[in-house]
Write a protein that holds these residues in place. Sequence first.
Motif, short mmCIF file in Angstrom:
data_model
loop_
_atom_site.label_atom_id
_atom_site.label_comp_id
_atom_site.label_asym_id
_atom_site.label_seq_id
_atom_site.Cartn_x
_atom_site.Cartn_y
_atom_site.Cartn_z
N LEU A 180 -9.21 -26.87 63.64
CA LEU A 180 -9.52 -25.85 62.70
C LEU A 180 -11.03 -25.69 62.06
O LEU A 180 -11.39 -24.97 61.93
N ALA A 181 -11.35 -26.87 62.02
CA ALA A 181 -12.88 -27.05 61.80
C ALA A 181 -13.65 -26.83 62.63
O ALA A 181 -14.57 -26.29 62.36
N SER A 182 -13.36 -27.20 63.87
CA SER A 182 -14.00 -26.60 65.05
C SER A 182 -14.38 -25.38 65.27
O SER A 182 -15.42 -24.70 65.40
N ILE A 183 -13.01 -24.57 65.13
CA ILE A 183 -13.13 -23.00 65.11
C ILE A 183 -13.97 -22.38 63.96
O ILE A 183 -14.78 -21.44 64.16
N GLU A 184 -13.84 -23.04 62.85
CA GLU A 184 -14.74 -22.54 61.63
C GLU A 184 -16.16 -22.69 61.80
O GLU A 184 -17.00 -22.06 61.36
N ALA A 185 -16.60 -23.76 62.55
CA ALA A 185 -17.82 -24.11 62.78
C ALA A 185 -18.17 -23.23 63.85
O ALA A 185 -19.54 -23.44 64.24
N ARG A 187 -17.20 -23.73 67.24
CA ARG A 187 -17.31 -24.72 68.38
C ARG A 187 -15.78 -24.89 68.97
O ARG A 187 -15.21 -25.97 69.14
N PRO A 188 -15.42 -23.78 69.62
CA PRO A 188 -14.29 -23.74 70.45
C PRO A 188 -14.16 -25.03 71.41
O PRO A 188 -13.07 -25.41 71.79
N LEU A 189 -15.13 -25.07 72.39
CA LEU A 189 -15.20 -26.12 73.18
C LEU A 189 -14.90 -27.42 72.71
O LEU A 189 -14.14 -28.37 73.32
N GLU A 190 -15.43 -27.81 71.46
CA GLU A 190 -15.17 -29.08 70.91
C GLU A 190 -13.68 -29.08 70.15
O GLU A 190 -13.08 -30.18 70.49
N ALA A 191 -13.34 -28.03 70.08
CA ALA A 191 -11.70 -27.90 69.41
C ALA A 191 -10.66 -28.13 70.57
O ALA A 191 -9.85 -28.92 70.33
N LYS A 192 -11.26 -27.90 71.77
CA LYS A 192 -10.38 -28.23 73.05
C LYS A 192 -10.40 -29.45 73.38
O LYS A 192 -9.39 -30.23 73.92
N GLN A 193 -11.47 -30.18 72.97
CA GLN A 193 -11.47 -31.58 73.23
C GLN A 193 -10.74 -32.38 72.16
O GLN A 193 -10.13 -33.40 72.73
N HIS A 194 -10.29 -31.79 71.07
CA HIS A 194 -9.65 -32.50 70.29
C HIS A 194 -8.29 -32.43 70.23
O HIS A 194 -7.27 -33.20 70.31
N ILE A 195 -7.78 -31.39 71.03
CA ILE A 195 -6.47 -31.04 71.44
C ILE A 195 -6.23 -32.15 72.61
O ILE A 195 -5.08 -32.55 72.76
N ALA A 196 -7.11 -32.24 73.59
CA ALA A 196 -6.74 -33.00 74.66
C ALA A 196 -6.70 -34.52 74.14
O ALA A 196 -6.10 -35.44 74.79
N ALA A 197 -7.31 -34.98 73.34
CA ALA A 197 -7.21 -36.19 72.72
C ALA A 197 -5.85 -36.40 72.22
O ALA A 197 -5.59 -37.66 72.19
N LEU A 198 -4.98 -35.70 71.95
CA LEU A 198 -3.80 -35.56 71.63
C LEU A 198 -2.86 -36.34 72.73
O LEU A 198 -1.86 -36.88 72.58
N ASP A 199 -3.29 -36.27 74.02
CA ASP A 199 -2.52 -36.98 75.02
C ASP A 199 -2.74 -38.41 74.88
O ASP A 199 -1.79 -39.10 75.41
N LEU A 200 -3.27 -38.87 74.03
CA LEU A 200 -3.53 -40.56 73.97
C LEU A 200 -2.34 -40.80 72.74
O LEU A 200 -2.05 -42.02 72.47
#
Length: 228
Positions: A180-185, A187-200
């Motif tokens: 949500l912070a990435s979206i508000e800033a 930075r949607p591409l950065e938001a996708k990276q955070h979603i991908a990190a949930l794979d860990l």
Amino acid sequence: MALLPRLRQLMRRPSSASRVGARRPTKAARRGDTLHEDALRSMLSDDPNNERAFVALAEIVRRRAAEASPDHDPLSAETTDTERQRAADLAVWALGEELAGNPRAWYALIEVARLSVHDDHEGTLRRLTTAAERDPSGRALVEALALLREAGLPVDALGLGVGHWRPREHDPEVARQLVLASIEAGRPLEAKQHIAALDLYPNPRAVADLKAELARDVAHAEQTIPGT
């Protein structure tokens, strides 16, 4: 007067002069508060991050400070609603600083940061960083990121979160705050990276719904952010 300058002025006074947040002499009408306060302090000694105990104790010191007459505090001007609110905030600030002295305490740091976020940017980030470092579960980081987002500081939230998030160990809600912070800033591409990190995260099924929800949020944001 803003909260932070008022606090600094208060702290420069001789310790015997200030009665903000201090116990009043015992009276029958206050005995219940005193016993309740002692019980709450005992609970916070056992668990310094007991949110319910902190909130209840903060309410006691807020009420005590707000009800204090100007005679008890020479810095007070007219006893207006604004002055009473400032006195109450100062009392909670003092309580939070006191409890934050416990090296296990992070919740008190979050609450002091909440009071300082509009007056002391550097101090707020320092308190939130310390809170995040004290809590291995990630709950403090969730609270810290949410506070910064609510204050309109998504870039600061990203800086704090990226530096402290451990996807394998932390509460997955950290990812929500970072996305949500990435979206508000913007930075949607950065938001996708955070979603991908949930794979860990060690339990993929536990975060499947969260990932889908956040992916929808990012997709919606990409439709509204120019250049994406």
